[in-house]
Design a protein around this motif. Structure first.
Motif, mmCIF file in Angstrom:
data_model
loop_
_atom_site.group_PDB
_atom_site.id
_atom_site.type_symbol
_atom_site.label_atom_id
_atom_site.label_comp_id
_atom_site.label_asym_id
_atom_site.label_seq_id
_atom_site.Cartn_x
_atom_site.Cartn_y
_atom_site.Cartn_z
ATOM 1 N N LEU A 239 0.805 -1.215 0.000
ATOM 2 C CA LEU A 239 0.000 0.000 0.000
ATOM 3 C C LEU A 239 0.844 1.273 0.000
ATOM 4 O O LEU A 239 0.299 2.376 0.069
ATOM 5 N N PHE A 240 2.162 1.120 -0.093
ATOM 6 C CA PHE A 240 3.070 2.257 0.013
ATOM 7 C C PHE A 240 4.064 2.284 -1.144
ATOM 8 O O PHE A 240 4.335 1.273 -1.787
ATOM 9 N N GLY A 241 4.621 3.464 -1.372
ATOM 10 C CA GLY A 241 5.811 3.612 -2.180
ATOM 11 C C GLY A 241 6.990 3.911 -1.269
ATOM 12 O O GLY A 241 6.820 4.532 -0.216
ATOM 13 N N PHE A 242 8.181 3.481 -1.658
ATOM 14 C CA PHE A 242 9.362 3.660 -0.820
ATOM 15 C C PHE A 242 10.522 4.196 -1.660
ATOM 16 O O PHE A 242 10.626 3.924 -2.851
ATOM 17 N N SER A 243 11.392 4.929 -1.008
ATOM 18 C CA SER A 243 12.589 5.450 -1.655
ATOM 19 C C SER A 243 13.619 4.339 -1.835
ATOM 20 O O SER A 243 13.535 3.284 -1.200
ATOM 21 N N PRO A 244 14.640 4.584 -2.662
ATOM 22 C CA PRO A 244 15.829 3.724 -2.616
ATOM 23 C C PRO A 244 16.540 3.884 -1.270
ATOM 24 O O PRO A 244 16.165 4.715 -0.439
ATOM 25 N N GLN A 245 17.577 3.103 -1.074
ATOM 26 C CA GLN A 245 18.320 3.156 0.183
ATOM 27 C C GLN A 245 19.002 4.511 0.365
ATOM 28 O O GLN A 245 19.375 5.179 -0.603
ATOM 29 N N GLY A 246 19.168 4.903 1.622
ATOM 30 C CA GLY A 246 19.820 6.158 1.919
ATOM 31 C C GLY A 246 20.192 6.255 3.375
ATOM 32 O O GLY A 246 20.324 5.240 4.075
ATOM 33 N N ARG A 247 20.344 7.493 3.837
ATOM 34 C CA ARG A 247 20.716 7.737 5.225
ATOM 35 C C ARG A 247 19.996 8.990 5.728
ATOM 36 O O ARG A 247 19.586 9.845 4.954
ATOM 37 N N ILE A 248 19.873 9.061 7.063
ATOM 38 C CA ILE A 248 19.197 10.181 7.717
ATOM 39 C C ILE A 248 20.235 11.105 8.348
ATOM 40 O O ILE A 248 21.182 10.649 8.986
ATOM 41 N N GLU A 249 20.046 12.401 8.176
ATOM 42 C CA GLU A 249 20.862 13.412 8.851
ATOM 43 C C GLU A 249 19.947 14.282 9.712
ATOM 44 O O GLU A 249 18.876 14.693 9.277
ATOM 45 N N MET A 250 20.380 14.527 10.951
ATOM 46 C CA MET A 250 19.630 15.404 11.842
ATOM 47 C C MET A 250 20.348 16.739 11.985
ATOM 48 O O MET A 250 21.574 16.779 12.144
#
Length: 297
Positions: A239-250
C-alpha cells in the motif's frame, strides 16, 4: 503467502492517541505475533500500565516492560500528566518495571534476524539497546520507525525529542524503514470511522473515548493516525511507495533544530515511505482494530 512478523512495539503510549490505536491494530493483525511492548519517554510505568490495560481489553496477556524516562539529549518531556486519564486503577496492571532495555536486547539477540522492532516514540530505548550489547543492531530483522519530515523544514516530535538517540539509531546500520509526516498526514480518522471503532467491544469503546478526548482538547473532529500508518508499512507494504536506500541526517541547533534530512546513498541502510494509498490504509486500520476489539469473548 503473507509472512509472519515477530514484533516488539516500543511506544510512548498515552500522549497522542495514535499509539493506542497502533497497539490495538497490531493485536488484530493476523500475521503479527506481538512478543512484548516496551515504553519510553516520561512516565514509562504509567504508559506500560495503559498498554497492559488495552491489551487486556482485547483478551490478550502481552508482557509490557517500562523503559527509559529521560531523554539522552536532556530535552524535557512534552505534555506530561495527560496519560491514561480515562483509565482508572491503572496501578492494578502488572508491568515489568525498568526492564525494557534488557527485554529488547535479550529477545532480539536470542533470535537473530527474526524480530522486527516498531518504534513509534522517541528513540531513547532503541539507542540504549544498541549501546547495551554489540550484537543488538546486527540481530534486528528490521526497524520500523514513525518519525521525521523529509519534504519540509518542520521538525518532527519523535526525532526532535531525543536527537542524541536518533543519531545513535541511524548510525547503527540497522535495516530501517521510516514513515514521516508527509506520508502519515495523508490519512485521517474521521467521525464515521471512530464510530465503527467504538462498536468493537470494550477495547473499541475505550479507544473511542480516548480519541474523543483528544479531539476535544484540540478542538478538532479528526486526527492523523501516524503510528498505525507506520505499522502498515510492515504488514501491508504493497500500500506504500518507498525510496531507494539512503541515510538520515539530523540538524541540531539554530532555527532548524530537530529537522531531519534524507540523503540517497547506495551504502545506506534506511529507506523512507514516499507515497500511500490513503483510503486502503484507513480501512485496514479500522478493520484490524475491530478484529482486536471483537476477540475478547
Amino acid at each position: 503467502m503473507t509472512s509472519l512478523h515477530h514484533v516488539i512495539l516500543d511506544t510512548d503510549i498515552g500522549s497522542d492517541v495514535d499509539d493506542a490505536l497502533a497497539l490495538s491494530q497490531l493485536l488484530g493483525t493476523s500475521n503479527v505475533t506481538l512478543l512484548g511492548v516496551t515504553t519510553v519517554y516520561g512516565d514509562t510505568l504509567l504508559r506500560g500500565r495503559l498498554a497492559r490495560r488495552l491489551a487486556g481489553m482485547a483478551g490478550r496477556d502481552i508482557p509490557v516492560y517500562s523503559g527509559l524516562r529521560e531523554t539522552m539529549s536532556g530535552r524535557e518531556v512534552w505534555w506530561p500528566g495527560h496519560e491514561g486519564s480515562l483509565h482508572p486503577n491503572l496501578e492494578r496492571e502488572s508491568v515489568h518495571e525498568g526492564e525494557a532495555i534488557r527485554f529488547l536486547v535479550d529477545t532480539v539477540i536470542a533470535r537473530p534476524g527474526e524480530v522486527d522492532v516498531i518504534a513509534i516514540g522517541p528513540l531513547t530505548n532503541i539507542a540504549a539497546a544498541i549501546q547495551a550489547h554489540p550484537d543488538f543492531a546486527s540481530s534486528v530483522r528490521h526497524l520500523w520507525i514513525m518519525g521525521g519530515a523529509f519534504t519540509s523544514t518542520e521538525p518532527e516530535h519523535n526525532f526532535r525529542s531525543d536527537i542524541t538517540a536518533t543519531n545513535i539509531v541511524f548510525g547503527a546500520g540497522i535495516p530501517t524503514t521510516v514513515t514521516g509526516l508527509e506520508v502519515t498526514r495523508k490519512i485521517e480518522i474521521r467521525a464515521d470511522q471512530l464510530e465503527e471503532i467504538g462498536r468493537s467491544g470494550e477495547l473499541g469503546a475505550a479507544l473511542r473515548a480516548d480519541v474523543q478526548q483528544w479531539w476535544d482538547y484540540w478542538n478538532e473532529t479528526w486526527n492523523v493516525p501516524h503510528d498505525p500508518v507506520t505499522v502498515l508499512t510492515m504488514t501491508r507494504p504493497d500500500l506504500f511507495g518507498f525510496s531507494p536506500q539512503g541515510r538520515i541526517e539530523m540538524i541540531e541547533g539554530g532555527e532548524e533544530d530537530g529537522r531531519s534530512l534524507f540523503h540517497l546513498d547506495a551504502a545506506g541502510t534506511v529507506r523512507v515511505a514516499t507515497d500511500v494509498d490513503g483510503v486502503a490504509v484507513g480501512e485496514e486500520i479500522v478493520t484490524a482494530i475491530g478484529i482486536a476489539g471483537a476477540a475478547k469473548g
